[in-house]
Scaffold this motif. Structure first.
Motif, mmCIF file in Angstrom:
data_model
loop_
_atom_site.group_PDB
_atom_site.id
_atom_site.type_symbol
_atom_site.label_atom_id
_atom_site.label_comp_id
_atom_site.label_asym_id
_atom_site.label_seq_id
_atom_site.Cartn_x
_atom_site.Cartn_y
_atom_site.Cartn_z
ATOM 1 N N TRP A 263 0.831 -1.213 0.000
ATOM 2 C CA TRP A 263 0.000 0.000 0.000
ATOM 3 C C TRP A 263 0.862 1.260 0.000
ATOM 4 O O TRP A 263 0.594 2.212 -0.705
ATOM 5 C CB TRP A 263 -0.930 0.008 1.225
ATOM 6 N N ASN A 264 1.913 1.216 0.824
ATOM 7 C CA ASN A 264 2.764 2.400 0.940
ATOM 8 C C ASN A 264 3.427 2.751 -0.398
ATOM 9 O O ASN A 264 3.650 3.921 -0.693
ATOM 10 C CB ASN A 264 3.823 2.181 2.019
ATOM 11 N N THR A 265 3.720 1.723 -1.210
ATOM 12 C CA THR A 265 4.310 2.016 -2.518
ATOM 13 C C THR A 265 3.282 2.641 -3.460
ATOM 14 O O THR A 265 3.639 3.208 -4.473
ATOM 15 C CB THR A 265 4.860 0.741 -3.203
ATOM 16 N N GLN A 266 1.980 2.516 -3.133
ATOM 17 C CA GLN A 266 0.935 3.029 -4.023
ATOM 18 C C GLN A 266 0.427 4.419 -3.631
ATOM 19 O O GLN A 266 -0.451 4.952 -4.300
ATOM 20 C CB GLN A 266 -0.255 2.052 -4.047
ATOM 21 N N ILE B 238 7.977 3.175 7.534
ATOM 22 C CA ILE B 238 6.852 3.956 7.008
ATOM 23 C C ILE B 238 6.606 5.179 7.903
ATOM 24 O O ILE B 238 6.481 6.315 7.440
ATOM 25 C CB ILE B 238 5.574 3.095 6.913
ATOM 26 N N MET B 239 6.586 4.944 9.230
ATOM 27 C CA MET B 239 6.365 6.046 10.173
ATOM 28 C C MET B 239 7.414 7.137 10.013
ATOM 29 O O MET B 239 7.096 8.324 9.908
ATOM 30 C CB MET B 239 6.459 5.537 11.610
ATOM 31 N N TRP B 240 8.688 6.717 10.043
ATOM 32 C CA TRP B 240 9.758 7.707 9.948
ATOM 33 C C TRP B 240 9.756 8.390 8.581
ATOM 34 O O TRP B 240 10.156 9.549 8.456
ATOM 35 C CB TRP B 240 11.115 7.079 10.255
ATOM 36 N N GLY B 241 9.300 7.672 7.556
ATOM 37 C CA GLY B 241 9.170 8.298 6.247
ATOM 38 C C GLY B 241 8.280 9.538 6.329
ATOM 39 O O GLY B 241 8.602 10.587 5.775
ATOM 40 N N GLN C 69 14.111 -0.840 1.605
ATOM 41 C CA GLN C 69 13.083 -1.208 0.609
ATOM 42 C C GLN C 69 11.869 -0.282 0.741
ATOM 43 O O GLN C 69 11.314 0.180 -0.244
ATOM 44 C CB GLN C 69 12.673 -2.671 0.813
ATOM 45 N N VAL C 70 11.471 0.013 1.987
ATOM 46 C CA VAL C 70 10.352 0.931 2.207
ATOM 47 C C VAL C 70 10.733 2.349 1.763
ATOM 48 O O VAL C 70 9.939 3.041 1.132
ATOM 49 C CB VAL C 70 9.928 0.938 3.696
ATOM 50 N N PHE C 71 11.967 2.756 2.074
ATOM 51 C CA PHE C 71 12.381 4.125 1.759
ATOM 52 C C PHE C 71 12.465 4.384 0.251
ATOM 53 O O PHE C 71 12.491 5.533 -0.171
ATOM 54 C CB PHE C 71 13.709 4.464 2.442
ATOM 55 N N LYS C 72 12.488 3.314 -0.533
ATOM 56 C CA LYS C 72 12.447 3.506 -1.986
ATOM 57 C C LYS C 72 11.212 4.301 -2.393
ATOM 58 O O LYS C 72 11.241 5.043 -3.366
ATOM 59 C CB LYS C 72 12.435 2.146 -2.701
ATOM 60 N N SER C 73 10.105 4.127 -1.634
ATOM 61 C CA SER C 73 8.891 4.874 -1.971
ATOM 62 C C SER C 73 9.002 6.354 -1.620
ATOM 63 O O SER C 73 8.278 7.173 -2.167
ATOM 64 C CB SER C 73 7.674 4.314 -1.224
#
Lengths: 289, 298
Positions: free
Chosen positions: A243-246, B134-137, B239-243
């Motif tokens: 979801w986060n990527t979207q 995600i939170m820290w993003g 991997q998350v920070f790529k977004s």
């Protein structure tokens, strides 16, 4: 005279050091808690207030409405992910704990050939991180056409070499041989003795193992990332990641990511708080050796 | 042969049924999901794909160390290794230093409200790496962060700082966990050891430095080894920070390189990466273990 020196020393220390120590503690508490506080506050806001109100304080309290829309979004797939995670982590950690406790107990309490060699191989396994196994496991499961299944994520999580290590140390320290001899003299079988006598004494170590295996499965990311394509099999971390990527294409999904993130950490916090008095003691056993 | 010597000779397999019950499940699972995959990865890393022409059928043939030559020539992989090593050299000492300091403070008579602080410091450990990232993003975001005064000025998600932004996420999650391991070790030191030092008027800092830290060295070693392993295996957070950041490339860390190589798909090279990374991790944590043991004996 010597007490006067000691007391003067103690007083000087408490005046200066105490406030410095408390200051360090408060700054750290702020650092560790503010992100979680932010997540909680953000989860209670509707979309318009998310950007227009103070990020660290409440607007209108919409937490339950937000959870409600999350529950209906895409047929409630989020709660399916939560259920999957509970199943992967709960059942996985339960079985992993049982198997590791039995193995560690056997290594601690029975003399057999190759005992030390077996233990050393298992210890080597402690140094092999879960992420290093993800790709090899994927290659192996794809050989038998079993990737993208529940089992491809569940089965590998049943192995806890660290649990065996912890269980051996704990069994050696806390299960007396005399007790086992006494049980044998009473005519109890070995397996029954383990389940009725040994597990009771090893309970704190078992709770520790369960918790840490639970957390490591709940947090494991590489294995589901590489194994699973089917959304219905995702654990919650994987689902929220997707979801986060979207977010950039579907802006309203951001609110679901935030509420979902909050909901996904609640089970772990409950598990840690509820089982606190067990794991606090058990953890020391692993750290000291 | 008397029954007794027979019994003694067979001591190795006293209670064979019980042993099979106790050791069987773990051994089978360990073999299937640890030993066999490792062996299979090594096997795959020795293969190479041959094609008959550009669009011909691909077949796997034995290629010896071809993949390993590729690994050593792969600059992206080694710069990823170098990146996580840089990360570890800075982040691990900071994280363990803070963990040790907090454990010592919790163990000292200097602070009040220990129960609250212990829980507050440990709470982030309940947040999975993906969720923490995600939170820290959001917290780093120049627009959405509660600290826009800072994040509006400093680009935490830019190429210069992204590695340290990730380091902060990892530190945030794991300080409490490491603190707790060290704190448990401190709790098991009998209090009367400090009596003499107290009577001599030693300060808390002096007691911590000269008595407590040497006694919890094994626990610190343990946390150091786990941290080194974790650092080399970094995956979820980047991997998350790529977004959030274009600065995170598909070969940012060794595991990301493995993942993107396997997705190409070039499984043989990915397998060789995995083997090299695992050996490297093993050697490094084993080295730390031996080094600290030697220092303990000296």
């Amino acid at each position: 005279m010597s007490t006067a020196v000691t007391r003067r020393g103690a007083v000087r220390e408490s005046l200066l050091s105490r406030s410095a120590a408390m200051l360090v503690m408060l700054i750290c508490a702020f650092y560790f808690l503010v992100p979680i506080w932010w997540l909680f506050v953000a989860s209670t806001k509707d979309r318009s207030q998310f950007t227009t109100t103070n990020p660290l304080w409440f607007g209108d309290f919409n937490l339950f409405e937000n959870i409600g829309t999350l529950a209906t979004y895409r047929d409630g797939v989020f709660f399916r992910w939560m259920l999957n995670s509970v199943l992967y982590a709960g059942a996985g950690a339960l079985l992993a704990t049982l198997f590791a406790t039995m193995a560690g107990y056997a290594i601690a309490k029975y003399a057999f050939r190759g005992r030390e060699a077996a233990f050393n191989i298992i210890l080597g396994g402690v140094l092999v991180p879960a992420t290093a196994l993800a790709l090899p496991l994927f290659l192996l499961f794809s050989q038998i056409g079993a990737t993208n299944t529940f089992w491809s994520v569940f089965l590998p999580s049943l192995v806890s070499p660290f649990g065996v290590y912890l269980s051996r140390i704990y069994a050696t320290a806390s299960v007396p041989d005399e007790l086992l001899e006494a049980a044998r003299l009473d005519g109890a079988g070995e397996v029954r003795t383990f389940f009725t006598v040994a597990t009771r004494l090893m309970a704190p170590a078992m709770v520790t193992m369960f918790l840490f295996q639970f957390v490591s499965i709940w947090n494991n990311f590489f294995l589901p990332l590489i194994m699973l394509r089917d959304e219905d099999l995702f654990p919650v971390t994987m689902g929220l990641y997707v979801w986060n990527t979207q977010v950039s294409q579907i802006p309203e999904i951001r609110a679901y990511v935030i509420v979902g993130a909050l909901l996904s950490i609640i089970p772990l916090i409950i598990a840690f708080l509820g089982l606190q008095r067990f794991w606090r003691n058990g953890l020391g056993a692993g750290g000291l050796k | 042969m008397t029954a007794e010597t027979k019994a003694r000779r067979r001591r190795g397999i006293r209670h064979p049924v019980a042993l099979a019950v106790f050791l069987g499940p773990f051994t089978i699972l360990f073999a299937l999901f640890y030993a066999v995959p490792i062996g299979y990865a090594v096997y795959q890393s020795l293969l190479t794909v041959e094609r008959e022409g550009t669009f011909g059928k691909a077949t796997q043939v034995f290629g010896g160390l071809t993949q390993y030559v590729q690994v050593f020539q792969n600059e992206a992989f080694w710069s990823a290794v170098l990146r996580v090593l840089t990360f570890g050299i800075v982040q691990v000492p900071i994280m363990l230093g803070v963990a040790l300091l907090l454990a010592l403070l919790l163990d000292s008579p200097l602070v009040k409200g220990k129960k609250f602080f212990r829980l507050a410091f440990f709470a982030p450990y309940a947040v999975p790496g993906v969720i923490a990232a995600i939170m820290w993003g959001f917290l780093y975001s120049p627009k959405l962060s509660p600290f826009t005064a800072i994040t509006g000025q400093v680009d935490f998600l830019g190429a210069d700082l992204i590695l340290w932004a990730i380091a902060n996420v990892v530190t945030w999650v794991y300080v409490g966990y490491n603190m707790l391991i060290i704190y448990s070790a401190l709790l098991s030191i009998p209090a009367d050891i400090y009596e003499a030092a107290r009577l001599d008027g030693a300060s808390q800092a002096r007691i911590a430095w000269s008595i407590k830290i040497p006694l919890v060295r094994p626990a610190i070693t343990l946390t150091a080894i786990f941290s080194i392993i974790g650092t080399l295996q970094l995956l979820a957070e980047p991997q998350v920070f790529k977004s959030f950041s274009s600065a995170v490339t598909s070969t940012f860390t060794p595991n990301l390189a493995i993942y993107s190589t396997a997705a190409v798909p070039n499984v043989n090279l990915a397998a060789a990466f995995s083997v090299v990374l695992a050996l490297f991790t093993f050697a490094l944590s084993f080295g730390v273990l031996k080094y600290t043991q030697r220092k303990d004996n000296a």
